[in-house]
Design a protein around this motif. Structure first.
Motif, short mmCIF file in Angstrom:
data_model
loop_
_atom_site.label_atom_id
_atom_site.label_comp_id
_atom_site.label_asym_id
_atom_site.label_seq_id
_atom_site.Cartn_x
_atom_site.Cartn_y
_atom_site.Cartn_z
N ASN B 61 0.86 -1.19 0.00
CA ASN B 61 0.00 0.00 0.00
C ASN B 61 0.89 1.24 0.00
N ALA B 62 0.53 2.19 -0.84
CA ALA B 62 1.36 3.38 -0.95
C ALA B 62 1.06 4.34 0.19
N THR B 63 1.98 4.48 1.11
CA THR B 63 1.75 5.43 2.20
C THR B 63 2.74 6.58 2.14
N HIS B 64 3.66 6.52 1.20
CA HIS B 64 4.63 7.61 1.12
C HIS B 64 4.23 8.62 0.06
N VAL B 65 2.98 8.55 -0.36
CA VAL B 65 2.51 9.55 -1.30
C VAL B 65 2.18 10.84 -0.55
N THR B 66 2.26 11.95 -1.24
CA THR B 66 1.76 13.22 -0.70
C THR B 66 0.32 13.32 -1.13
N SER B 67 -0.59 13.38 -0.14
CA SER B 67 -2.00 13.26 -0.48
C SER B 67 -2.82 14.46 -0.03
N PHE B 68 -3.69 14.89 -0.92
CA PHE B 68 -4.64 15.96 -0.61
C PHE B 68 -6.07 15.42 -0.63
N LEU B 69 -6.16 14.13 -0.33
CA LEU B 69 -7.48 13.48 -0.27
C LEU B 69 -8.14 13.82 1.05
N GLY B 70 -9.39 14.23 0.98
CA GLY B 70 -10.15 14.49 2.20
C GLY B 70 -11.53 13.89 2.04
N ALA B 71 -12.46 14.68 1.51
CA ALA B 71 -13.82 14.21 1.25
C ALA B 71 -14.50 13.70 2.52
N GLY B 72 -14.21 14.37 3.62
CA GLY B 72 -14.87 14.02 4.88
C GLY B 72 -14.00 13.23 5.83
N PHE B 73 -12.80 12.82 5.38
CA PHE B 73 -11.92 11.97 6.19
C PHE B 73 -10.51 12.53 6.08
N ASP B 431 4.83 20.85 0.09
CA ASP B 431 3.96 19.82 -0.51
C ASP B 431 2.96 20.46 -1.47
N VAL B 432 2.39 21.56 -0.99
CA VAL B 432 1.39 22.26 -1.80
C VAL B 432 2.04 22.75 -3.10
N GLY B 433 3.24 23.30 -2.97
CA GLY B 433 3.98 23.82 -4.12
C GLY B 433 4.23 22.73 -5.16
N VAL B 434 4.69 21.58 -4.70
CA VAL B 434 4.98 20.47 -5.62
C VAL B 434 3.72 20.04 -6.35
N MET B 435 2.63 19.91 -5.58
CA MET B 435 1.36 19.48 -6.18
C MET B 435 0.91 20.49 -7.25
N ALA B 436 0.98 21.79 -6.90
CA ALA B 436 0.53 22.82 -7.83
C ALA B 436 1.40 22.84 -9.09
#
Lengths: 495, 444
Positions: B61-73, B431-436
Motif C-alpha cells: 500500500n502506498a503510504t509515502h505519497v503526498t495526499s490531498f485526499l479528504g472528502a470528509g476523512f 507539498d502544496v507547491g509540488v502538487m501545484a
C-alpha cells in the motif's frame, strides 16, 4: 486481592483540572487569525470550552482512569455472551503498520489508484475467503461495523431477497432465547417481530410451527442460544422454515463455541453475522469498535452491500460497485478495516487446528465451571452446555435476600469481573457465565472458590454481600439518581 | 496451542469433572449430519511469520505519497500519547461498563467525551458515540421521526454523497421520503432548502463545511424548520468546529459528525466514530449509550450508564435503535486527543489547515484554466475546475507520488473536471507547491 484498583474516592474531570494558559501538545502557530480567514458571522462566539492541560496532566489523568477499570489484561472477565478472551498484543502491531493505518479509504476509488492499495484489498479478499471456509457460506461482506449492524444488514438482505422474488412477507420470528438486538434489527428493516417462547431452553419445533406461516420472511436464531444451549432440533427446524420459503438467520455472536464443529452454511442457514471481536479475539475496547461481517448462501449473493472486492485474472485486486440488486452502502467504505485486519492476523496465527481448539477448550472450560458450581447455585438447564451457561441466584434471593446483582458486586470485590446478570430475561436472578478458552485452570478454580465463599457469606451474613463492593474506587452507585437528575455533560460553570 | 493454557493433564482433569471421556463427547449434541463438510484452513504460523506476512501486505500500500485526499476523512497529526494512553490494557481489553464500580475509568472518560462533544457543538447533550458519521445522520433522522411523527426529510445535495447513499440504503424498507435539494456550484442552496420544508417535514439536514468545503450560516434554514415544527440536523467537522459558528448557535436540534479527525487514523475506512449531540428536549430520543454522573453510597461522585430503558436488551423490537455497542475505544482516543491539544491546540490545528488550503487555492488558481468552483468562503477543503478530466489528472499525478485530491465526478454528474482538494496541518507549503507545479505541468 487480585488486581483491584486501590485508590478510592473520586477523580476530578479534565475540565476540573484545566488551567487557562497551560500549554498542551500544540502544532506550530498559524500566521493568520480566524478573522483573516472567514467573515465574523461564520465564527463561533463562545470559546470551545475544551480544557487547557499540559501533556503530563493528560498522561497522569488517563493513567489514573485506567487503574479504575477492569480489563482482561488485569482481571478474569467471565461475562456471559461477551466472550472476554485474551487479546494477543501483536495484533495491535499489525493494525498500526503505517501501510494500513495511514491508508485513505477513498484511495481505491481513484482512477489508477488500485495499484496503491493492493495489500489492503488482498487482506479483504483473503479474509472473506477464510470466513467462507469457516462458516460454509457462499459469500461474505466485511462492511457491517458491529454485530448488531451485521444483524441489520442481514435483515435488509432478507428483505431484498423477498422483494426481488415478489414475496409479500412481513414477519420475522425471534425466539426468546435469541439476542435482544435481533428483534430490534428486524424492526429497523421494516419487519413485524413475532416472539416465541423456548421449551426446556431451546426452540421447540411445535411452537415454531404455530408461529410460522406464509407471511414469515425469516427466523433469527442464536445457536448456541443465550442459555448456552445447542439447538438440537436444528435439522427439523431448517426444513420447516425453508418449506415456507422463509430464510434462516444465524446470530453468530456465539460462533466461538462451534468452530470446526458445525458450519452454519452446511447446516442450511441462509444468513449469518459474526462478531469478530468475540470469536477472533480482537479487543473490546470498553464496548467497541466491533466488526460484524455477514455471510450469505448463494441465493442471497446478488444483494450483498457494495463495494465487493474482486480478484482479477492477472492476480490484482479491485473494488466492484456494479451490483444493481445490491442493498447499497451500509458503511461509508469497507467496514472496520482496522478491526478485521486483527481478526485476519489472529486466524493466520491459529490456523484451522488452533480454531478448532478454541471451541473445544472454551466449551470444556464452561462445562467444568458448571459442574464445579452446581451444588452451590441453581443451574436451571443443568446439562451439557456450550461456551457459557446460566446459573440462578433465585434461591438465595428468596431465602437470604441476596440477589444476582449482590453476587456480582461481591465478585468485583474479590477481583473478578462479574458474569452477565439479569440476561437472558427468561431466567430469574440469572448469572450468565462464560470463562473462554484462555483462562487457566488455576483462574477457574479461584473463581469457583470465591463464588462458593460468597454464597457462604450470603447465608451467614447477607448484609455483608449486599454492601459490596467496599474496596473499589467507589461503592455501589445510585443508578436511579443518575436517571432522574441526568447530568450527562459537565456544566461550564462548574470548572 | 497459542493462547490456550490448558495442559494435557489439566484437560484430562477437567474432562473428569465434566464426566466426559473425551472432548468430542462434550459435542455429542451436534449430530454427525451437522458436522462440517470441510474446514480447510491454513496451518498455524508463528507470531513472527504472521507479522512478516502482514508487513509485506502493508508494504504493497502506498503510504509515502503526498495526499490531498479528504472528502470528509482527514489526515491530522495524532500526538504519540494518544496511542500510549488508549492502548493501556485496562481500557483496551475492557467490555461495556455494565458493572460501573469496576469500570469508572471508561465511564468517566465517556462522560468527559460527552462534555467535550457537547461544548464543541454548542449543544446540551451528547451520547457515547455510534459507528460513524453516516450512521449518526441516520440515527438523527430516526430521532426526528419519533419526535415529530413525520416521515419526510429535506436534505441538501451538498451533504457528503457517501452518507446520502447510506441513508438511501438504510431507509429502503421504511416508509420515509427523502427530498434532495441540489447544490449550486458547490454552495448549499439555502433558499431552496427553506422552500422545500413543509408541514410534513420531520427534519432538514445540512453539512458545514459542506462536501465541497464551503462554509455557511444555516440560522435562517433552521428558523424556517422551527416554524414548520420540523427538526434541524447539522453534520459538522469536529476540528473546524473549534473555530466555526456552532450548530447550537445556529439553532440546530441535533448535531452529528464523523469523529475520525479527533485522533483516529484513517485506517482504510474504519473504525471511525459517529458523534451525536442534541438539545436537552430530545435526550430521551438519543440512541446508544449515555454515561451519567451520580453518587455512591458514601456520597462520592461516580458514573454509570444511564437511560438504558430505551435499549434493545430491554425494549427488544421497540428500542430507540438496534445499536447496542458504541465506539468506546474510538471515543476514548477522541477525548484523549482533544485533551492533549486542548482548546488552543485544536484551534491552531483548524487555522493551520485552513491557511494551507488557502495557499493551495492561490497556487492552483494561478494556473491558467484552473478556477475555484465558487467564490464563497471555505475551510480546509475547496473545489477547483480543471481544464481536463480530474480523475485522469489524479491518475497521472499519483504515478509520481502525489494524490492531488478527490474527483467530484465520481458522485456528481457533470463535475468530471472538478477536483476536491483538502489540506490539514500535515501538508507543508512545500507539498502544496509540488502538487501545484505538477498540476500546472499537466494542464499546460
Amino acid at each position: 486481592m487480585k488486581n483491584c484498583p486501590t485508590k478510592t474516592g473520586s477523580v476530578p474531570t479534565v475540565f476540573d483540572k484545566s488551567a487557562h494558559g497551560r500549554e498542551g501538545t500544540w502544532p506550530e502557530k498559524p500566521t493568520v487569525s480566524a478573522g483573516d480567514l472567514l467573515p465574523g458571522d461564520l465564527l463561533r462566539k463562545e470559546d470551545s470550552g475544551l480544557p487547557h492541560l499540559s501533556e503530563l496532566d493528560v498522561v497522569r489523568h488517563f493513567s489514573e482512569l485506567s487503574r479504575r477499570n477492569f480489563g482482561v489484561d488485569t482481571n478474569f472477565y467471565p461475562l456471559g455472551s461477551c466472550t472476554m478472551k485474551y487479546n494477543p498484543r501483536f495484533l495491535e502491531t499489525v493494525a498500526a503498520l503505517p501501510g494500513f493505518a495511514r491508508l485513505h479509504p477513498a484511495m481505491p476509488q481513484l482512477q489508477g489508484a488500485g495499484r496503491m492499495c493492493q495489500g489492503a484489498l488482498e487482506v479483504m479478499h483473503e479474509m472473506e475467503s477464510l470466513l467462507c471456509e469457516i462458516t460454509g457460506m457462499a459469500g461474505f461482506t466485511l462492511h457491517p461495523m458491529a454485530g448488531a449492524h451485521g444483524e441489520l444488514t442481514g435483515a435488509m438482505l432478507i428483505a431484498a431477497y423477498h422483494k426481488a422474488k415478489g414475496n409479500k412477507k412481513t414477519k420475522v420470528i425471534c425466539p426468546d432465547s435469541a439476542h435482544g438486538t435481533n428483534p430490534a434489527s428486524a424492526a429497523l428493516a421494516g419487519f413485524d417481530v413475532v416472539n416465541i417462547e423456548s421449551v426446556d431452553g431451546i426452540l421447540d419445533p411445535e411452537k415454531l410451527a404455530e408461529a410460522l406461516d406464509d407471511d414469515t420472511a425469516a427466523v433469527m436464531m442464536t445457536c448456541p442460544n443465550t442459555l448456552g444451549l445447542f439447538e438440537k432440533h436444528l435439522p427439523e427446524i431448517v426444513e420447516m422454515i425453508h418449506a415456507k420459503d422463509a430464510l434462516l438467520y444465524y446470530d453468530g455472536a456465539n460462533l466461538n463455541a462451534i468452530l470446526g464443529k458445525l458450519r452454519v452454511g452446511d447446516a442450511g442457514f441462509d444468513v449469518v453475522h459474526l462478531n469478530l471481536h468475540k470469536t477472533f479475539g480482537t479487543p473490546h475496547g470498553g464496548g467497541g469498535p466491533g466488526s460484524g461481517p455477514v455471510g450469505v448462501s448463494e441465493k442471497l449473493m446478488p444483494y450483498l452491500p457494495i463495494s465487493r472486492v474482486k480478484k482479477l485474472e492477472d492476480g490484482l485486486f479491485t473494488l466492484d460497485y456494479d451490483h444493481p440488486e445490491s442493498i447499497g452502502y451500509v458503511a461509508p467504505f469497507y467496514g472496520n478495516f482496522g478491526v478485521y485486519l486483527k481478526a485476519f492476523a489472529y486466524i493466520l496465527r491459529l490456523g484451522g487446528e488452533g480454531l478448532l481448539r478454541v471451541s473445544e477448550n472454551a466449551v470444556l472450560a464452561a462445562n467444568y465451571l458448571r459442574k464445579k458450581l452446581e451444588d452451590v447455585l441453581e443451574i436451571p438447564y443443568n446439562r451439557v452446555c456450550m461456551h457459557e451457561f446460566v446459573a440462578s441466584a433465585q434461591k438465595l434471593a428468596e431465602e437470604n435476600e441476596v440477589r444476582a446483582v449482590d453476587m456480582a458486586k461481591a465478585l468485583l470485590e474479590r477481583g473478578h469481573h462479574a458474569p452477565t446478570v439479569y440476561f437472558p430475561l427468561i431466567v430469574k436472578e440469572c448469572m450468565m457465565i462464560e470463562p473462554t478458552e484462555t483462562e487457566s485452570l488455576q483462574t477457574l478454580d479461584e473463581f469457583v472458590e470465591d463464588l462458593r465463599d460468597i454464597v457462604r457469606v450470603a447465608r451467614e451474613n447477607p448484609e455483608a454481600v449486599k454492601a459490596a463492593p467496599q474496596n473499589l474506587p467507589v461503592t455501589r452507585l445510585d443508578e436511579t439518581k443518575a436517571a432522574r437528575e441526568m447530568v450527562i455533560t459537565q456544566p461550564r460553570e462548574e470548572a | 496451542m497459542p493462547y490456550i493454557p490448558h495442559t494435557d493433564d489439566e484437560r484430562q482433569a477437567m474432562l473428569g469433572t465434566v464426566g466426559a471421556g473425551s472432548v468430542e463427547e462434550v459435542f455429542a449434541e451436534i449430530g454427525e449430519d451437522l458436522r462440517p463438510r470441510s474446514f480447510d484452513l491454513p496451518e498455524a504460523r508463528s507470531e513472527m511469520e504472521v507479522v512478516k506476512h502482514l508487513e509485506f501486505l502493508a508494504s504493497k500500500n502506498a503510504t509515502h505519497v503526498t495526499s490531498f485526499l479528504g472528502a470528509g476523512f482527514y489526515d491530522h497529526y495524532i500526538p504519540e500519547a494518544v496511542d500510549a494512553l488508549a492502548g493501556r490494557g485496562e481500557f483496551y481489553t475492557a467490555y461495556t461498563p455494565y458493572q460501573p464500580e469496576a469500570s469508572q475509568g471508561t465511564l468517566q472518560a465517556i462522560y468527559e467525551y460527552q462534555t467535550a462533544v457537547a461544548r464543541l457543538m454548542g449543544m446540551e447533550c451528547a451520547n457515547a458515540s455510534v459507528y460513524d458519521g453516516g450512521t449518526a445522520i441516520f440515527e438523527a433522522m430516526m430521532m426526528a421521526v419519533r419526535s415529530t411523527k413525520r416521515r419526510r426529510f429535506v436534505i441538501s445535495e451538498a451533504v457528503n454523497p457517501i452518507y446520502r447513499i447510506m441513508l438511501t440504503s438504510y431507509t429502503s424498507n421504511l416508509d420515509l421520503e427523502l427530498v434532495t435539494v441540489p447544490h449550486k456550484d458547490g454552495v448549499t442552496d439555502v433558499e431552496g432548502l427553506i422552500a422545500a420544508i413543509d408541514d410534513k417535514t420531520a427534519a432538514v439536514l445540512v453539512q458545514n463545511p459542506n462536501f465541497f468545503g464551503n462554509i455557511a450560516d444555516f440560522e435562517r434554514v433552521f428558523a424556517a424548520a422551527k416554524e414548520k415544527k420540523a427538526l434541524s440536523v447539522l453534520s459538522a467537522y469536529p476540528v473546524l468546529q473549534s473555530v466555526l459558528k456552532t450548530p447550537g448557535e445556529m439553532g440546530a436540534d441535533i448535531a452529528v459528525a464523523e469523529g475520525q479527525s479527533l485522533g483516529l487514523p484513517l485506517s482504510f475506512g474504519g473504525p471511525y466514530l459517529g458523534i451525536m449531540a442534541c438539545t436537552r428536549k430530545l435526550v430521551r430520543q438519543l440512541p446508544g449509550r449515555i454515561a451519567g454522573r451520580t453518587q455512591d453510597t458514601e456520597g462520592r461522585t461516580g458514573y454509570v450508564l444511564t437511560l438504558q430503558a430505551r435499549e434493545q436488551h430491554i425494549r427488544r423490537a421497540k428500542a430507540t435503535s438496534n445499536i447496542c455497542s458504541n465506539q468506546a475505544l474510538c471515543a476514548m482516543r477522541a477525548i484523549i486527543h482533544v485533551c492533549l491539544l486542548g482548546q488552543e491546540g485544536l484551534r491552531r490545528t483548524a487555522l493551520l489547515s485552513m491557511e494551507r488550503a488557502r495557499y493551495a487555492a492561490e497556487r492552483l488558481t494561478a494556473i491558467p484554466g484552473v478556477e475555484l468552483l465558487s467564490d464563497q468562503p471555505f475551510g480546509n477543503e475547496f473545489a477547483v475546475r480543471l481544464p481536463m478530466d480530474a480523475a485522469l489528472a489524479i491518475d497521472r499525478l499519483s504515478m509520481r507520488g502525489v494524490v492531488p485530491g478527490f474527483p467530484l465526478g465520481r458522485y456528481y454528474e457533470g463535475m468530471e473536471d472538478c477536483l476536491l482538494v483538502a489540506c490539514t496541518e500535515k501538508q507543508t507549503t512545500e507539498d502544496v507547491g509540488v502538487m501545484a507545479e505538477m498540476i500546472g505541468g499537466l494542464v499546460r
